[in-house]
Write a protein that holds these residues in place. Sequence first.
Motif, PDB file in Angstrom:
ATOM      1  N   LEU A  21      17.912 -22.846  35.123  1.00  0.00           N
ATOM      2  CA  LEU A  21      18.977 -23.156  34.173  1.00  0.00           C
ATOM      3  C   LEU A  21      20.205 -23.763  34.845  1.00  0.00           C
ATOM      4  CD1 LEU A  21      19.739 -23.073  31.200  1.00  0.00           C
ATOM      5  CD2 LEU A  21      20.632 -20.762  31.545  1.00  0.00           C
ATOM      6  N   PRO A  22      20.723 -23.215  35.972  1.00  0.00           N
ATOM      7  CA  PRO A  22      21.862 -23.868  36.627  1.00  0.00           C
ATOM      8  C   PRO A  22      21.556 -25.274  37.129  1.00  0.00           C
ATOM      9  CG  PRO A  22      21.674 -21.596  37.350  1.00  0.00           C
ATOM     10  CD  PRO A  22      20.433 -21.904  36.573  1.00  0.00           C
ATOM     11  N   VAL A  23      20.340 -25.475  37.643  1.00  0.00           N
ATOM     12  CA  VAL A  23      19.982 -26.815  38.123  1.00  0.00           C
ATOM     13  C   VAL A  23      19.942 -27.804  36.970  1.00  0.00           C
ATOM     14  CG1 VAL A  23      18.142 -28.166  39.183  1.00  0.00           C
ATOM     15  CG2 VAL A  23      18.771 -25.952  40.151  1.00  0.00           C
ATOM     16  N   PHE A  24      19.371 -27.392  35.841  1.00  0.00           N
ATOM     17  CA  PHE A  24      19.333 -28.274  34.670  1.00  0.00           C
ATOM     18  C   PHE A  24      20.743 -28.578  34.167  1.00  0.00           C
ATOM     19  CE2 PHE A  24      19.261 -28.755  30.024  1.00  0.00           C
ATOM     20  CZ  PHE A  24      18.459 -29.885  29.912  1.00  0.00           C
ATOM     21  N   ALA A  25      21.599 -27.555  34.105  1.00  0.00           N
ATOM     22  CA  ALA A  25      22.973 -27.773  33.661  1.00  0.00           C
ATOM     23  C   ALA A  25      23.724 -28.679  34.631  1.00  0.00           C
ATOM     24  CB  ALA A  25      23.693 -26.437  33.512  1.00  0.00           C
ATOM     25  N   ALA A  26      23.483 -28.511  35.933  1.00  0.00           N
ATOM     26  CA  ALA A  26      24.127 -29.387  36.914  1.00  0.00           C
ATOM     27  C   ALA A  26      23.691 -30.829  36.726  1.00  0.00           C
ATOM     28  CB  ALA A  26      23.799 -28.907  38.328  1.00  0.00           C
ATOM     29  N   ALA A  27      22.400 -31.057  36.455  1.00  0.00           N
ATOM     30  CA  ALA A  27      21.917 -32.415  36.219  1.00  0.00           C
ATOM     31  C   ALA A  27      22.574 -33.029  34.979  1.00  0.00           C
ATOM     32  CB  ALA A  27      20.394 -32.409  36.061  1.00  0.00           C
ATOM     33  N   VAL A  28      22.774 -32.221  33.932  1.00  0.00           N
ATOM     34  CA  VAL A  28      23.425 -32.725  32.720  1.00  0.00           C
ATOM     35  C   VAL A  28      24.871 -33.123  33.012  1.00  0.00           C
ATOM     36  CG1 VAL A  28      24.217 -32.088  30.414  1.00  0.00           C
ATOM     37  CG2 VAL A  28      21.925 -31.447  31.159  1.00  0.00           C
ATOM     38  N   PHE A  29      25.607 -32.286  33.725  1.00  0.00           N
ATOM     39  CA  PHE A  29      27.006 -32.600  34.028  1.00  0.00           C
ATOM     40  C   PHE A  29      27.118 -33.800  34.963  1.00  0.00           C
ATOM     41  CE2 PHE A  29      27.904 -28.277  32.477  1.00  0.00           C
ATOM     42  CZ  PHE A  29      29.057 -28.528  31.731  1.00  0.00           C
ATOM     43  N   LEU A  30      26.238 -33.891  35.952  1.00  0.00           N
ATOM     44  CA  LEU A  30      26.281 -35.042  36.847  1.00  0.00           C
ATOM     45  C   LEU A  30      25.933 -36.331  36.109  1.00  0.00           C
ATOM     46  CD1 LEU A  30      24.593 -33.527  40.037  1.00  0.00           C
ATOM     47  CD2 LEU A  30      27.027 -33.886  39.591  1.00  0.00           C
TER      48      LEU A  30
END
Length: 295
Positions: free
Chosen positions: A185-194
């Motif tokens: 979940l954090p990796v997916f959220a980081a990809a969305v923000f980036l």
Amino acid sequence: MTLPPSDEPARDPRPEPEPGPAHEGPGDDSASPTMLLKLVIAQGTFIAGLLFYLGAMYTSSYYGYFHISLGTLDLGFGELATQSLHLLKLEVLVAAGLIVLAVIAPSLRARSHRQGAPRAGGRAEALGARLSLPVVALGVLLLALWTQIQPYGWTAPFVIGAGLLLTQCRDAHGRRPHGFRRRALPVFAAAVFLFWGLTRITVDTAQRDASSHARHVVDWTGVVVLSSRPLSLPDGEVRKEPLPSGLLHPYRYTGLRLLLERDGRYYVVPLGWTPETGAIYVIRESESIWVGLTP
């Protein structure tokens, strides 16, 4: 005197061979040419798609400043992907370098540890894990100050994404997060923000470039139009010169500047054009209209 045979099996004086790494087994094809080819194709497809998206966003935002929609330009895949090269600015390269470093740092650390290198980066990775939440909080604060930090609002999603990536670092005990909520979940959220930050910086760069280009209309390529019939161009801004009536094109128009040429369509503006109130005229080259370009 003969001794009775021992019940223990005879031992080979030679030392037993140490088992090799698991990835060197004969059934593993992670380093096979087919797997490498698949990885290259997958990464190349992703990069090409990303360049196309960024080029389309840049072109749409750039010409949207001049009230020209992307659909009317009829640009191909390669042309739009090439437009993404406008993003090669210092701030974009620095942000991309920091993100790439944050992504590959754990794998580099793991590789150096397997090769017997000292764990010099262990404390740094643990520090990054402790700073993850403060970095995310800083990004949220920048997001709340979105209007005050323009034109650098794109830094807010970048900082949040970097903080989320730092949550994947090992802690002081060498433990890495596991499970869907703490890893996926954090990796997916980081990809969305980036991705959001990359989109914002693309739009901001395009609008900034368009605004800078619009301030120097006099430096644009000059346009001369010869027509067989009068054109509906503003007389006060465009010079109309009647030519001898025996010519095929007896009307000559000057004082125009070229914004864009596409498939025989010339998007021109008068010398005193401004993006706030000025109109852009589209002249299509035909048998009755001749268009020439001047310095």
